[in-house]
Design an enzyme around this catalytic site. Structure first.
Site, short mmCIF file in Angstrom:
data_model
loop_
_atom_site.label_atom_id
_atom_site.label_comp_id
_atom_site.label_asym_id
_atom_site.label_seq_id
_atom_site.Cartn_x
_atom_site.Cartn_y
_atom_site.Cartn_z
N THR A 46 17.81 53.36 34.25
CA THR A 46 17.28 52.79 35.48
C THR A 46 17.90 53.53 36.67
O THR A 46 18.62 54.50 36.50
CB THR A 46 17.62 51.29 35.59
N CYS A 47 17.61 53.04 37.87
CA CYS A 47 18.10 53.73 39.05
C CYS A 47 19.61 53.63 39.22
O CYS A 47 20.20 54.37 40.01
CB CYS A 47 17.41 53.19 40.30
N GLN A 89 12.20 46.74 33.01
CA GLN A 89 12.72 48.02 32.52
C GLN A 89 13.30 47.87 31.12
O GLN A 89 13.17 48.77 30.28
CB GLN A 89 13.77 48.54 33.50
N GLU A 92 13.44 43.88 38.96
CA GLU A 92 12.83 44.97 38.22
C GLU A 92 13.46 45.20 36.85
O GLU A 92 12.80 45.66 35.92
CB GLU A 92 12.92 46.29 39.01
N GLY A 128 4.84 59.15 44.86
CA GLY A 128 4.93 58.60 43.51
C GLY A 128 3.85 57.56 43.29
O GLY A 128 3.33 56.96 44.25
N THR A 129 3.52 57.31 42.03
CA THR A 129 2.45 56.37 41.70
C THR A 129 2.86 55.38 40.62
O THR A 129 2.01 54.69 40.06
CB THR A 129 1.20 57.13 41.22
N TYR A 142 7.59 51.57 40.77
CA TYR A 142 8.37 51.47 42.00
C TYR A 142 7.50 51.74 43.21
O TYR A 142 7.70 51.17 44.29
CB TYR A 142 9.55 52.44 41.98
#
Length: 426
Positions: free
Chosen positions: A45-46, A115, A111, A184-185, A188
């Site tokens: 993850t981030c 994930q 989120e 980005g698509t 997020y």
């Protein structure tokens, strides 16, 4: 046995996390090739990189850590200082807390639960799960849902997107007239879009280096741009949130794109690996908020998890360990069942010639079920109390029964058949 490798914002720099994320595929391959490793699920993850492994009892955690370091091209000693290896009952405790948002930069962010689910789905698709890992991740999702539905944790917490936008309030004077560009698509990007719209933004465009940009724009009713440089020149806010393996916005390209503009530009980089060159922050008129900067401003004190949420996670982890202990005793129960039923079969055969043989067989098999019930209940109680070996030794001493070595049959593979012990002794 379950084993976990964890490197996160709590013990590692974002540069190290970025390097681990870039090396996710070779790390997974290296771990699966290690002696004693039967399955793996990687969670990236981030703000964390983790690997959950199903291993034989003899697997060496130090060797596994070295394999991670080699695959990520980092020094073993450095990684050892900025990572944790988790084993046994600590594994479900940790993953359940992670999945519930208790270990996030922003406690309670929403989120992470998705994930965790996607990490398991990806491992399933790759065929790297085991039944033990399936149970672990399924129970983690169950615990996170209970936390979400019964506590105020997720409403108190905020996502990285929302926190970044809160930090940007001083940079955006009028959201209604602000020009926003999403790079980005993925998920997020969708979350970011919802967040900027909630702030009042209406002039929103999306850029993607793939063909999905136009589809995203059509689905979400935003503009689609093909020229990122032109979009940067006109934008007030750029949110980079793509999983692209390299930089999407380099410092030289950004410098050229913003030449001649007079308005300040805010760039939010939510990518890991980073999407935007850190040097962009040094350009005149540009402010860059990346994950490292955002995490420094996370108001952790006011977002601490409730006692109820931690209690749910603790109870779920305890129950997971108890069920695992019950499964450990199943081979002994199967061995006991086989021994008793073999005696029943011999007795039935002895009376086979009698007219009442069928009645005798039914009576004996019923008696066998009754006879097995109390030992089965006791075995599970002893297993939950950590005394499974006492039951096994009792079988050996009283009946001369020795269960087979190795894990319970229910844990021998993600696609294997469940053990018949539960049916046999219930």
């Amino acid at each position: 046995m379950l084993l976990g490798f964890s490197s996160s914002h709590r013990n590692a720099s974002f540069d190290l996390l970025e390097q681990l994320e870039r090396s996710a595929s070779p790390i997974e391959s290296a771990l699966l090739a290690a002696p004693g490793v039967t399955g793996a699920v990687v969670l990236a993850t981030c703000n964390r990189f983790e690997a959950y492994l199903d291993v034989d009892d003899g697997a060496d955690s130090a060797t596994l850590l070295e394999r991670v370091a080699d695959a990520a091209h980092v020094e073993s000693a450095d990684l050892a200082q900025h990572a944790a290896v988790i084993a046994h009952d600590a594994v479900p405790q940790h993953l359940f807390a992670v999945s519930s948002g208790l270990e996030s930069v922003v406690v309670g962010e929403g989120e992470i639960a998705g994930q965790v689910r996607r990490a398991l789905a990806k491992a399933r698709q790759a065929g790297t799960t085991t039944r033990g890992l399936e149970r672990l991740f399924d129970d983690a999702s169950r615990a996170s849902r209970q936390v979400k539905n019964t506590t105020g944790l997720t409403t108190a917490g905020r996502s990285m997107v929302h926190l970044a936008l809160e930090l940007s309030q001083g940079h955006i004077a009028d959201w209604a007239s602000a020009k926003v560009v999403l790079v980005g698509t993925g998920q997020y990007a969708a979350v970011s879009l919802a967040a900027v719209r909630a702030h009042g933004a209406a002039d929103i465009a999306v850029f993607s280096r793939t063909q999905r940009g136009a589809q995203f724009a059509l689905k979400h009713d935003v503009a689609h741009v093909d020229d990122l440089a032109a979009a940067l020149h006109d934008a007030d806010l750029v949110i980079a949130c793509t999983v692209a393996p390299g930089l999407v916005i380099g410092v030289d390209a950004a410098r050229e794109a913003i030449a001649g503009r007079t308005r300040p530009l805010l760039v939010i980089d939510l990518g890991l690996p980073r999407n935007v060159d850190a040097a962009v922050d040094e350009l005149a008129g540009v402010t860059l908020l990346d994950l490292a900067t955002i995490s420094l401003h996370a108001p952790l004190d006011e977002l601490q998890a409730t006692d109820d949420a931690r209690g749910i996670v603790g109870d779920a982890a305890t129950e997971f360990a108890a069920k695992a202990a019950e499964r450990d005793v199943e081979p002994a129960l199967v061995a006991l069942r086989e021994r008793i039923l073999s005696l029943v079969d011999a007795e039935v055969e002895r009376h086979r010639h009698r007219e009442s043989a069928a009645d005798i067989e039914r009576a004996l098999r019923h008696f066998a079920g009754v006879l097995l019930h109390d030992p089965s209940v006791l075995a599970r109680e002893l297993a939950r109390a950590g005394r499974a070996d006492d039951f096994v030794e009792g079988l050996r001493a009283v009946f001369g029964v020795t269960p087979p070595e190795g894990p319970a049959s229910a844990d021998r593979g993600a696609g294997g058949e469940e053990s018949g012990a539960a049916e046999a002794v219930s």
